[in-house]
Design a protein around this motif. Structure first.
Motif, mmCIF file in Angstrom:
data_model
loop_
_atom_site.group_PDB
_atom_site.id
_atom_site.type_symbol
_atom_site.label_atom_id
_atom_site.label_comp_id
_atom_site.label_asym_id
_atom_site.label_seq_id
_atom_site.Cartn_x
_atom_site.Cartn_y
_atom_site.Cartn_z
ATOM 1 N N VAL A 85 -13.011 -13.267 -15.947
ATOM 2 C CA VAL A 85 -13.512 -14.402 -16.833
ATOM 3 C C VAL A 85 -13.732 -15.651 -16.154
ATOM 4 O O VAL A 85 -14.791 -16.529 -16.395
ATOM 5 C CB VAL A 85 -12.291 -14.374 -18.077
ATOM 6 C CG1 VAL A 85 -12.742 -15.711 -19.096
ATOM 7 C CG2 VAL A 85 -12.363 -12.948 -18.701
ATOM 8 N N ALA A 86 -12.605 -16.186 -15.471
ATOM 9 C CA ALA A 86 -12.791 -17.373 -14.770
ATOM 10 C C ALA A 86 -13.807 -17.410 -13.534
ATOM 11 O O ALA A 86 -14.807 -18.328 -13.506
ATOM 12 C CB ALA A 86 -11.711 -17.793 -14.020
ATOM 13 N N ALA A 87 -14.060 -16.143 -13.006
ATOM 14 C CA ALA A 87 -15.259 -16.224 -12.120
ATOM 15 C C ALA A 87 -16.487 -16.513 -12.759
ATOM 16 O O ALA A 87 -17.523 -16.915 -12.183
ATOM 17 C CB ALA A 87 -15.302 -14.875 -11.333
ATOM 18 N N ALA A 133 -19.324 -19.262 -12.008
ATOM 19 C CA ALA A 133 -20.597 -18.909 -11.475
ATOM 20 C C ALA A 133 -21.542 -19.529 -12.452
ATOM 21 O O ALA A 133 -22.487 -19.876 -11.917
ATOM 22 C CB ALA A 133 -20.937 -17.242 -11.415
ATOM 23 N N ARG A 134 -21.461 -19.269 -13.855
ATOM 24 C CA ARG A 134 -22.546 -19.816 -14.800
ATOM 25 C C ARG A 134 -22.576 -21.122 -14.649
ATOM 26 O O ARG A 134 -23.545 -21.780 -14.637
ATOM 27 C CB ARG A 134 -22.074 -19.174 -16.119
ATOM 28 C CG ARG A 134 -23.146 -19.495 -17.227
ATOM 29 C CD ARG A 134 -22.894 -18.960 -18.314
ATOM 30 N NE ARG A 134 -21.528 -18.584 -18.733
ATOM 31 C CZ ARG A 134 -20.583 -19.290 -19.274
ATOM 32 N NH1 ARG A 134 -20.990 -20.468 -19.723
ATOM 33 N NH2 ARG A 134 -19.420 -18.852 -19.642
ATOM 34 N N LEU A 139 -28.565 -14.765 -6.631
ATOM 35 C CA LEU A 139 -27.420 -15.040 -7.604
ATOM 36 C C LEU A 139 -27.830 -14.644 -8.953
ATOM 37 O O LEU A 139 -27.187 -14.133 -9.874
ATOM 38 C CB LEU A 139 -27.435 -16.663 -7.454
ATOM 39 C CG LEU A 139 -26.350 -17.263 -8.577
ATOM 40 C CD1 LEU A 139 -25.047 -16.924 -8.411
ATOM 41 C CD2 LEU A 139 -26.526 -18.683 -8.154
ATOM 42 N N MET A 140 -29.421 -15.059 -9.151
ATOM 43 C CA MET A 140 -29.680 -14.585 -10.828
ATOM 44 C C MET A 140 -29.678 -13.291 -10.954
ATOM 45 O O MET A 140 -29.326 -12.781 -12.278
ATOM 46 C CB MET A 140 -31.111 -15.304 -10.821
ATOM 47 C CG MET A 140 -31.123 -16.848 -10.816
ATOM 48 S SD MET A 140 -29.870 -17.712 -11.787
ATOM 49 C CE MET A 140 -30.159 -17.097 -13.433
ATOM 50 N N GLY A 142 -24.387 -8.678 -13.761
ATOM 51 C CA GLY A 142 -23.416 -7.907 -13.561
ATOM 52 C C GLY A 142 -22.029 -8.759 -13.623
ATOM 53 O O GLY A 142 -21.057 -8.231 -14.193
ATOM 54 N N ILE A 143 -21.858 -10.102 -13.233
ATOM 55 C CA ILE A 143 -20.993 -10.815 -13.249
ATOM 56 C C ILE A 143 -20.500 -11.076 -14.713
ATOM 57 O O ILE A 143 -19.179 -11.069 -15.214
ATOM 58 C CB ILE A 143 -21.047 -12.348 -12.531
ATOM 59 C CG1 ILE A 143 -21.304 -12.092 -11.250
ATOM 60 C CG2 ILE A 143 -20.156 -13.395 -12.923
ATOM 61 C CD1 ILE A 143 -21.864 -13.126 -10.451
ATOM 62 N N THR A 144 -21.533 -11.182 -15.670
ATOM 63 C CA THR A 144 -21.378 -11.700 -17.339
ATOM 64 C C THR A 144 -20.775 -10.312 -17.828
ATOM 65 O O THR A 144 -19.956 -10.375 -18.500
ATOM 66 C CB THR A 144 -22.727 -11.831 -17.874
ATOM 67 O OG1 THR A 144 -22.982 -13.345 -17.201
ATOM 68 C CG2 THR A 144 -22.755 -12.363 -19.354
#
Length: 169
Positions: A50-52, A56-57, A102-103, A108-110
């Motif tokens: 959640v922190a990552a 990132a965002r 990154l975009m 995937g990060i979300t």
């Protein structure tokens, strides 16, 4: 078109701050991704992802795009030019590559952050995506270190366009 000295200094400071800031933010993100991959605690892992996503965002994406924009302004408003020197062109291409990757990774990060927020999430869930965060963050760090090195060393070498411009003058 040359920028006035004061504006040139302001954009240079903005470029350095955004570039170095993105480097630091990626190091922080990489630390979180490694912690999420290596921890045995499901609670820590959920918190880390959640922190990552937040880092990132809210930090990495704006800083990478600020670095790209301020770098373009710097190159177009100074004698370095955008296409005159190989090192400037290499930095531009590497920064664009970083922004694109990154975009592409943000979905995937979300997704991982949303899944990790569920109390049922465990260390056996989505191992490929969790490893991917580490690999991509490490790769991003390497690219940012290369662009920083290019900025400091400014290797000699004019592009064909740079040679033509030099000989016209």
């Amino acid at each position: 078109m040359m920028m006035p000295p004061r504006l040139r200094k302001i954009t240079l400071i903005a470029h350095i701050v955004s570039s170095v800031g993105s480097l630091g933010a990626v190091v922080g993100f990489l630390s979180l991704a490694i912690a999420g991959l290596s921890t045995e605690s499901d609670q820590v892992m959920r918190s880390v992802y959640v922190a990552a996503e937040l880092v990132a965002r809210s930090v990495i994406v704006p800083l990478v795009f600020a670095s790209l924009v301020t770098g373009l302004v710097q190159s177009l408003g100074t004698t370095w030019g955008l296409f005159r020197h190989y090192w400037v062109l290499a930095k531009l291409l590497l920064t664009i590559f970083t922004a694109v990757v990154l975009m592409l990774q943000m979905s995937g990060i979300t997704h991982l952050a949303a899944v990790a927020a569920d109390p049922a999430f465990s260390s056996t869930d989505i191992p490929g995506l969790r490893r991917s965060l580490v690999v991509h963050a490490a790769g991003g760090l390497v690219v940012l270190l290369v662009t920083t090195t290019l900025s400091v060393l400014k290797p000699h070498g004019l592009t064909r366009y740079g040679w033509r411009r030099l000989h016209r003058q």
